[in-house]
Design an enzyme around this catalytic site. Sequence first.
Site, short mmCIF file in Angstrom:
data_model
loop_
_atom_site.label_atom_id
_atom_site.label_comp_id
_atom_site.label_asym_id
_atom_site.label_seq_id
_atom_site.Cartn_x
_atom_site.Cartn_y
_atom_site.Cartn_z
CD GLU A 23 -3.21 -0.95 2.24
OE1 GLU A 23 -2.85 0.09 3.02
OE2 GLU A 23 -3.82 -1.92 2.38
CG HIS A 84 -4.92 3.84 2.06
ND1 HIS A 84 -5.95 4.70 2.59
CD2 HIS A 84 -5.16 2.49 2.19
CE1 HIS A 84 -6.89 3.80 3.06
NE2 HIS A 84 -6.27 2.71 2.65
CG HIS A 86 -7.37 -0.91 -0.20
ND1 HIS A 86 -8.67 -0.92 0.26
CD2 HIS A 86 -6.93 -0.39 0.94
CE1 HIS A 86 -8.96 -0.48 1.41
NE2 HIS A 86 -7.71 0.07 1.89
CG ASP A 97 -8.09 1.59 5.84
OD1 ASP A 97 -6.90 1.19 6.02
OD2 ASP A 97 -8.63 1.30 4.51
#
Length: 142
Positions: A23, A84, A86, A97
């Site tokens: 990530e 971010h 995935h 998260d």
Amino acid sequence: MIEFTRATYDAVVAHAREGDPAEVCGVLVGHRGTDGDPSVVTRTYETENVAERPKTRYRIDPEAQLEAIEAAEGNGLDVVGFYHSHPAGPPSPSDIDIGRATWPGYSYVICALDGFPFVGSWRWTGEDRRFEQETVGVRDEE
């Protein structure tokens, strides 16, 4: 709602692809929306993912986050949110998260790479660890 310039949207997707299978993360900067106007991302700051397990978690390096905030403010801009990726997960916030969100009213953008890249955004309300999905738009002008 959150809107990206074409360049900043493409930068988030490119950063996610470059970091795969881990990530990646960063800070979104621009102009925070008020009175129903969208927030507009005009710049991204890539940061190091300092999570213990970067393939399934992210944690923005605190020093890099502070540098991005100071740079934004120095340029008359605002922090709009954070992003971010995935790499193989769903295009929505995980329980982790949600549990780590700390900026109420800011956008948390996720670029999911499983299949065609999907960029989604959620705004943390600050209440009961609740996120509300928001619309993502892309502007062709800067």
